[in-house]
Design an enzyme around this catalytic site. Structure first.
Site, PDB file in Angstrom:
ATOM      1  N   HIS E  81       0.836  -1.196   0.000  1.00  0.00           N
ATOM      2  CA  HIS E  81       0.000   0.000   0.000  1.00  0.00           C
ATOM      3  C   HIS E  81       0.874   1.251   0.000  1.00  0.00           C
ATOM      4  O   HIS E  81       1.890   1.280   0.681  1.00  0.00           O
ATOM      5  CB  HIS E  81      -0.863   0.039   1.267  1.00  0.00           C
ATOM      6  CG  HIS E  81      -1.830  -1.074   1.370  1.00  0.00           C
ATOM      7  ND1 HIS E  81      -1.460  -2.328   1.822  1.00  0.00           N
ATOM      8  CD2 HIS E  81      -3.146  -1.160   1.063  1.00  0.00           C
ATOM      9  CE1 HIS E  81      -2.520  -3.125   1.795  1.00  0.00           C
ATOM     10  NE2 HIS E  81      -3.554  -2.446   1.338  1.00  0.00           N
ATOM     11  N   MET E 117       8.255  -3.026   4.947  1.00  0.00           N
ATOM     12  CA  MET E 117       8.796  -3.095   3.589  1.00  0.00           C
ATOM     13  C   MET E 117       9.571  -1.832   3.239  1.00  0.00           C
ATOM     14  O   MET E 117      10.565  -1.895   2.521  1.00  0.00           O
ATOM     15  CB  MET E 117       7.675  -3.343   2.566  1.00  0.00           C
ATOM     16  CG  MET E 117       6.990  -4.705   2.705  1.00  0.00           C
ATOM     17  SD  MET E 117       8.113  -6.122   2.990  1.00  0.00           S
ATOM     18  CE  MET E 117       9.182  -6.040   1.561  1.00  0.00           C
ATOM     19  N   GLU E 118       9.129  -0.692   3.757  1.00  0.00           N
ATOM     20  CA  GLU E 118       9.853   0.557   3.504  1.00  0.00           C
ATOM     21  C   GLU E 118      11.257   0.480   4.125  1.00  0.00           C
ATOM     22  O   GLU E 118      12.240   0.899   3.511  1.00  0.00           O
ATOM     23  CB  GLU E 118       9.072   1.748   4.088  1.00  0.00           C
ATOM     24  CG  GLU E 118       7.920   2.235   3.229  1.00  0.00           C
ATOM     25  CD  GLU E 118       6.693   1.307   3.235  1.00  0.00           C
ATOM     26  OE1 GLU E 118       6.662   0.339   4.033  1.00  0.00           O
ATOM     27  OE2 GLU E 118       5.765   1.548   2.446  1.00  0.00           O
ATOM     28  N   ASP E 132      27.423  -0.555  -6.043  1.00  0.00           N
ATOM     29  CA  ASP E 132      27.635   0.166  -7.303  1.00  0.00           C
ATOM     30  C   ASP E 132      28.866   1.061  -7.252  1.00  0.00           C
ATOM     31  O   ASP E 132      29.637   1.136  -8.215  1.00  0.00           O
ATOM     32  CB  ASP E 132      26.395   1.024  -7.612  1.00  0.00           C
ATOM     33  CG  ASP E 132      26.538   1.819  -8.902  1.00  0.00           C
ATOM     34  OD1 ASP E 132      26.962   1.228  -9.910  1.00  0.00           O
ATOM     35  OD2 ASP E 132      26.227   3.019  -8.910  1.00  0.00           O
TER      36      ASP E 132
END
Lengths: 163, 163, 163, 163, 163, 163
Positions: E81, E117-118, E132
């Site tokens: 959501h 999840m955030e 990276d």
């Protein structure tokens, strides 16, 4: 399909907005450099310059925001073509005579249209990010003089601002 | 966790960037108005004003780009909170004395932080879009004076630029 | 600021597009249901229905694309407000009489405006995804009859399609 | 890795969705044209056509939304390849016999796969935007007949709808 | 509509993925903390720690990437959501015993579902960004042990990893 | 402009982050393969494996999330170049010895830089999506061992993990 007599190439001959057809333009090395500045009080500027060392790197955050914004240009500017950006660099320098921060962005591509909008967008978002980070201290800052200073590559050739 | 002595609230007490905790701030009605301008030659400005009728609506495209950009603010400005925007309006007016286009954006929310950055971002992207649509005619345009002119709602109260 | 005599609320009284001010509307439970279909040959439909078991789940991919698209509605539709979606469900059913796939999306929110556009966008993108996955077999498919079948919550009350 | 016997190329031989490998396909000039329509009452259509002059340019906003959506295709359709779009144009025409608005999108690229999905997505989002702007007046509008009418370039050659 | 006997709430009782209906859940203060690490050689770690001073702030860039990624969670995780995030902070610490960098993210909201999840997404993207920036020096780095260490607020109550 | 003595190519010689100039690098076929895993209890794993048949396809949803995330890499990782991805495939396998799910992503491009980050991002987001779908059952899952296992194409040549 462009609009030669008016020069507004983003509209067709009936005045409708479109993304210009660049299908037949060659892939060439292109570069654009844009510049702008955030003007503020000397006290606010002092806060930023002192902060770099130990209180927080305002310019480092703004630089990154500018680089990431260059990649979003075609998503922000309605009639911009998506381009394979091959380089983005931002140079932020303290200018006590403004007083403020001068932001310069350099963008390169090997595509079919120029990267002026990518460079101007990078400068704009870096300036907005500086504003965001310092606005708790001074709300009267302003973003000034965002303009193109160099563009090269492509059929229209080299453009350079007279300084 | 903020940085009271420096006033740079986007950094914690070790100088690390963070998104400020607004969890305990109340939801209040907030408004922000920002303004800026694209400066150009009188000839270029004439092209835009004539174009509205039949050659292409530069200001209409820029207005829409500004509205859509307001919704992307939290995606562009690294430490901005996502906010439930409840209104965005852009007013673009021709100013022959500049000469150029003056862009004003009004943004409202019912959230926990202000919408200054949303209004400033809307103005910036509308200005960039004008530049994009007219750059084939004049590359020496510049974006000038993007600043906040009004902010209201929230604990820090009303801010208004002295004109 | 809306445009009562014309009913086109997305324009102000001078005909300029804006994001309507919903600041003073209450937060209420809202729901919208939309429906549409992808029409194809019976042979293509057979490929999809057989595929579910062992060759690839076209409907599962389309369902997910529709759910994710509902979350992007405010990014796609220029004057839509960003809304805190609280539920998205897609129902894809095989209809041999079309022949084709019927897509129905249900979206809920607790926000200040309705979720019709979220439901219609979810249906549209699910249909486009079906097209994408099957186009190597049949290019003449068409997307048909995308419409709102139910809307409830908010001041304007319940709307339901007569079947 | 594709699935020859079923023709569903977006699944591998175990039925798993994947983004098809186009690494070895040549870069060729490609074009796609798609069409669709928003059907509404004659009264609603009259509101749109009158509005163009002074009450608000519904078609201008929808055209821009369609152009911007074409650039988001790979973000919306799960298995679409990102493509360097070189042209997007939308043609929206009033059709009193529907009654409604017919939307046609033309997209070009110089890439390794076709731009059918970009054209279909542009049409879909332009139709959704028309719906959004007029829904306060009529909720029973429907989006009809979104289909590909032309595709050319690439190995599979020219496809054209029989009219 | 959830799937009680299996506990997989993201599927309905026919096994179809959906975004769970949270419409009736109360708005409560919620917090989540997640952690993970990038493991590398001692030489590579030395390069990062020395770099902070004068060669480039790897951890500063990764921190910002993590903060921005937290705001994109609902765009990345299909059934998440969208949530009004009210705080994001990332803590990156050098751990010579790994050797490597430990990343910890804290996220807060006042919404209807949790922010696990955030927090996990912020950690993941910060770790990817470290990879990276250092991959030119060492390709054999690995991202290890991304897990939730704290979650509080909401009906399911407090969860805390046993250390 | 890179930083040869430190090897941190994402910073210039004054330690400022930039997007490396790849303008002069040739377009070559490139591939990268990355791997990672979600570790969980045997009971949770059983739920997923049983679910594939009738309760909901966790792995299918995660696979799609990974494919879509590969396309967002340049938007997530600040200094990544946007690349024309030509293939993405994800392989998710049940490993009872972990116990858990092993995720492997293969990405190809024909661009000027490698696709390691795209492969690693696809693996990360697929793992996060598995976590999201199963977290109602087990919060103590962890994401482990995300690393590059193969990279080929470009000047730096082939890299392969020793197994």
């Amino acid at each position: 399909m462009s609009h030669p007599e008016s020069g507004l190439t983003h509209f067709d001959d009936q005045g409708r907005a479109h993304m210009v057809d660049v299908s037949d333009k060659p892939f060439t090395a292109r570069i654009a450099v844009a510049r702008g500045a955030v003007k503020m009080s000397a006290e606010t500027l002092a806060l930023i310059t002192e902060g770099r060392a130990k209180k927080g790197d305002v310019l480092g955050v703004a630089r990154l925001a500018g680089i990431m914004a260059a990649k979003k240009t075609a998503d922000l500017i309605p009639l911009c073509h998506p381009l394979p950006i091959t380089k983005v660099a931002l140079d932020l320098t303290v200018d006590p005579t403004l007083p403020g921060i001068v932001v310069e962005a350099t963008v390169k591509t090997g595509g079919q249209t120029g990267v002026e909008m990518e460079a101007l967008t990078a400068v704009s978002v870096a300036c907005l990010t500086i504003y965001d980070m310092v606005k708790a201290v001074e709300k009267s800052m302003s973003i000034e003089g965002i303009h193109l200073i160099l563009k090269d590559g492509g059929k229209s050739g080299r453009y350079e601002t007279k300084l």
